[in-house]
Every structure is written in structure tokens, then in C-alpha cells.
Design a protein around this motif. Structure first.
Motif, PDB file in Angstrom:
ATOM      1  N   UNK A  46       0.778  -1.260   0.136  1.00 42.63           N
ATOM      2  CA  UNK A  46       0.000   0.136   0.078  1.00 42.63           C
ATOM      3  C   UNK A  46       1.053   1.179  -0.129  1.00 42.63           C
ATOM      4  N   UNK A  47       0.309   2.385  -0.416  1.00 44.45           N
ATOM      5  CA  UNK A  47       1.091   3.675  -0.376  1.00 44.45           C
ATOM      6  C   UNK A  47       1.760   3.901   0.666  1.00 44.45           C
ATOM      7  N   UNK A  48       1.135   3.875   1.954  1.00 41.68           N
ATOM      8  CA  UNK A  48       2.073   4.050   3.083  1.00 41.68           C
ATOM      9  C   UNK A  48       3.123   3.234   3.300  1.00 41.68           C
ATOM     10  N   UNK A  49       3.170   1.890   2.846  1.00 45.16           N
ATOM     11  CA  UNK A  49       4.254   1.238   3.195  1.00 45.16           C
ATOM     12  C   UNK A  49       5.352   1.291   1.923  1.00 45.16           C
ATOM     13  N   UNK A  50       5.063   1.889   0.811  1.00 47.36           N
ATOM     14  CA  UNK A  50       5.941   2.425  -0.348  1.00 47.36           C
ATOM     15  C   UNK A  50       6.714   3.435   0.292  1.00 47.36           C
ATOM     16  N   UNK A  51       6.112   4.431   0.701  1.00 51.00           N
ATOM     17  CA  UNK A  51       6.498   5.613   1.325  1.00 51.00           C
ATOM     18  C   UNK A  51       7.540   5.283   2.570  1.00 51.00           C
ATOM     19  N   UNK A  52       7.115   4.588   3.306  1.00 45.38           N
ATOM     20  CA  UNK A  52       7.872   4.156   4.582  1.00 45.38           C
ATOM     21  C   UNK A  52       9.185   3.347   4.032  1.00 45.38           C
ATOM     22  N   UNK A  53       8.916   2.504   2.869  1.00 44.20           N
ATOM     23  CA  UNK A  53      10.411   1.687   2.544  1.00 44.20           C
ATOM     24  C   UNK A  53      11.286   2.777   1.840  1.00 44.20           C
ATOM     25  N   UNK A  54      10.793   3.528   1.099  1.00 40.20           N
ATOM     26  CA  UNK A  54      11.749   4.546   0.441  1.00 40.20           C
ATOM     27  C   UNK A  54      12.094   5.549   1.543  1.00 40.20           C
ATOM     28  N   UNK A  55      11.541   6.105   2.538  1.00 38.73           N
ATOM     29  CA  UNK A  55      12.108   6.867   3.464  1.00 38.73           C
ATOM     30  C   UNK A  55      13.013   6.037   4.330  1.00 38.73           C
ATOM     31  N   UNK A  56      12.940   4.718   4.862  1.00 42.19           N
ATOM     32  CA  UNK A  56      13.828   3.845   5.353  1.00 42.19           C
ATOM     33  C   UNK A  56      15.114   3.781   4.577  1.00 42.19           C
ATOM     34  N   UNK A  57      14.978   3.708   3.506  1.00 44.83           N
ATOM     35  CA  UNK A  57      16.201   3.071   2.600  1.00 44.83           C
ATOM     36  C   UNK A  57      17.181   4.472   2.140  1.00 44.83           C
ATOM     37  N   UNK A  58      16.356   5.475   2.533  1.00 43.41           N
ATOM     38  CA  UNK A  58      16.953   6.997   2.090  1.00 43.41           C
ATOM     39  C   UNK A  58      17.845   7.365   3.611  1.00 43.41           C
ATOM     40  N   UNK A  59      17.466   6.617   4.679  1.00 44.31           N
ATOM     41  CA  UNK A  59      17.960   6.892   5.947  1.00 44.31           C
ATOM     42  C   UNK A  59      19.183   5.914   5.994  1.00 44.31           C
ATOM     43  N   UNK A  60      19.041   4.694   5.388  1.00 47.09           N
ATOM     44  CA  UNK A  60      19.897   3.697   5.641  1.00 47.09           C
ATOM     45  C   UNK A  60      21.302   4.078   5.287  1.00 47.09           C
ATOM     46  N   UNK A  61      22.317   4.012   6.104  1.00 43.31           N
ATOM     47  CA  UNK A  61      23.702   4.438   5.851  1.00 43.31           C
ATOM     48  C   UNK A  61      24.570   3.392   5.130  1.00 43.31           C
ATOM     49  N   UNK A  62      24.087   2.146   5.255  1.00 40.14           N
ATOM     50  CA  UNK A  62      24.804   1.161   4.945  1.00 40.14           C
ATOM     51  C   UNK A  62      25.796   1.033   3.554  1.00 40.14           C
ATOM     52  N   UNK A  63      25.023   2.063   2.674  1.00 39.45           N
ATOM     53  CA  UNK A  63      25.354   2.151   1.076  1.00 39.45           C
ATOM     54  C   UNK A  63      25.738   3.462   0.936  1.00 39.45           C
ATOM     55  N   UNK A  64      26.943   4.039   0.989  1.00 36.78           N
ATOM     56  CA  UNK A  64      27.006   5.363   0.888  1.00 36.78           C
ATOM     57  C   UNK A  64      27.615   5.823  -0.506  1.00 36.78           C
ATOM     58  N   UNK A  65      27.783   4.812  -1.325  1.00 34.87           N
ATOM     59  CA  UNK A  65      28.469   5.051  -2.577  1.00 34.87           C
ATOM     60  C   UNK A  65      27.336   4.851  -3.818  1.00 34.87           C
ATOM     61  N   UNK A  66      27.631   5.459  -4.960  1.00 37.62           N
ATOM     62  CA  UNK A  66      26.616   5.197  -6.031  1.00 37.62           C
ATOM     63  C   UNK A  66      27.005   4.048  -6.856  1.00 37.62           C
ATOM     64  N   UNK A  67      27.111   2.875  -6.176  1.00 48.21           N
ATOM     65  CA  UNK A  67      27.527   1.672  -6.794  1.00 48.21           C
ATOM     66  C   UNK A  67      26.516   0.845  -6.472  1.00 48.21           C
ATOM     67  N   UNK A  68      26.161  -0.339  -7.330  1.00 49.87           N
ATOM     68  CA  UNK A  68      25.227  -1.403  -7.442  1.00 49.87           C
ATOM     69  C   UNK A  68      25.819  -2.497  -6.096  1.00 49.87           C
ATOM     70  N   UNK A  69      24.904  -2.494  -5.295  1.00 50.13           N
ATOM     71  CA  UNK A  69      25.298  -3.727  -4.158  1.00 50.13           C
ATOM     72  C   UNK A  69      25.448  -4.897  -5.044  1.00 50.13           C
ATOM     73  N   UNK A  70      26.806  -5.541  -4.651  1.00 48.54           N
ATOM     74  CA  UNK A  70      27.255  -7.018  -5.465  1.00 48.54           C
ATOM     75  C   UNK A  70      26.763  -8.021  -4.578  1.00 48.54           C
TER      76      UNK A  70
END
Length: 144
Positions: free
Chosen positions: A120-144
Motif C-alpha cells: 500500500x502507499x504508506x508502506x511504499x513511502x515508508x520503505x523509500x524513507x527507510x532506505x533513504x536513511x539507511x547508511x549502509x551504502x553511501x556510494x553510488x555503486x550497485x550492491x554486489x
């Protein structure tokens, strides 16, 4: 510029590592040229992508995606104005769904499965927000 955010899902039916790399490389190049930032999540059979930038640039990007046969059954999930960018550090952050931190998966996967069409829309927004705040990948590289 009116900042626009668009989130869509598409079905790829299983794609190779080479194809994922090509999508990522082209997205980074095109998006950097067009002032677009965003996120691409690649699941086993589906993509979820967030695009943010000027309205015209996002619309033109979406038109390119719609012509790309690696994206089938495209569904726009969210579209509208945005106050700020969620992914300003990446022209395109690309993640494999299975490599997203488990605490995020537990909150947003449907019955333990990455299925963007079922979010649902709220989950999509929450997922995107959570991933924007996730600091585990700060480089513009594709996760291998």
C-alpha cells in the motif's frame, strides 16, 4: 523547478547480473545528465524504482523506461510533488531486494516476499524513507 517524485513497479521475470549492471550504468549516466536522483530495488522478478527531479525530466525518464523491454507490466504506484529529495546522494541507488537490511525487510515485505504490487502507499513511502536513511551504502555503486 517543481520537484516531482514518481514510484513505479515493473516485472522483469528474472534478469541477469549483466542486465542489472547495464540498467544501473545507464540510469546513473542519464539521471546525472537530467538532474534525476532515485532508487532502484531489484527483486527476483520485479523492480521498484523511485525517481525524483523536475517534472519534465521525470516524465521523459519514465517514457524511456516504458520503451525498455526489460520492464514489463509497469505500474505507477505514486506520483506527485515532493518537498525535498530522498536520494540526493545518488543519481541512482541500486539495491538487490535480498540485500536490504532484514529489519527493513521485516517491516515492508509482504509475507516475507518482496512484492511491490502488494504494497500500500504508506508502506511504499515508508520503505523509500527507510532506505533513504539507511547508511549502509553511501556510494553510488550497485550492491554486489
Amino acid at each position: 523547478m517543481q520537484l516531482t517524485r514518481l514510484v513505479y513497479a515493473s516485472h522483469h521475470g528474472g534478469t541477469s547480473e549483466e542486465s542489472l549492471r547495464d540498467i544501473f550504468d545507464r540510469s546513473c549516466k542519464n539521471n546525472a545528465n537530467d538532474g534525476i536522483t532515485g532508487l532502484l530495488i531489484a527483486g527476483d522478478e520485479d523492480f521498484l524504482q523511485l525517481l525524483e527531479g523536475g517534472r519534465t525530466a521525470v516524465a521523459e525518464c519514465m517514457m524511456r523506461i516504458m520503451k525498455d523491454d526489460r520492464h514489463q507490466r509497469i505500474r505507477v504506484l505514486l506520483a506527485g510533488e515532493a518537498r525535498n529529495r530522498l536520494f540526493s546522494h545518488w543519481s541512482m541507488r541500486c539495491l538487490k531486494a535480498a540485500e536490504i537490511p532484514l529489519e527493513i525487510q521485516d517491516r515492508y515485505w509482504v509475507n516475507g516476499v518482496f512484492d511491490p504490487a502488494q504494497l500500500p502507499q504508506a508502506k511504499i513511502e515508508g520503505l523509500c524513507l527507510a532506505l533513504s536513511e539507511d547508511n549502509s551504502d553511501k556510494t553510488p555503486e550497485m550492491a554486489e
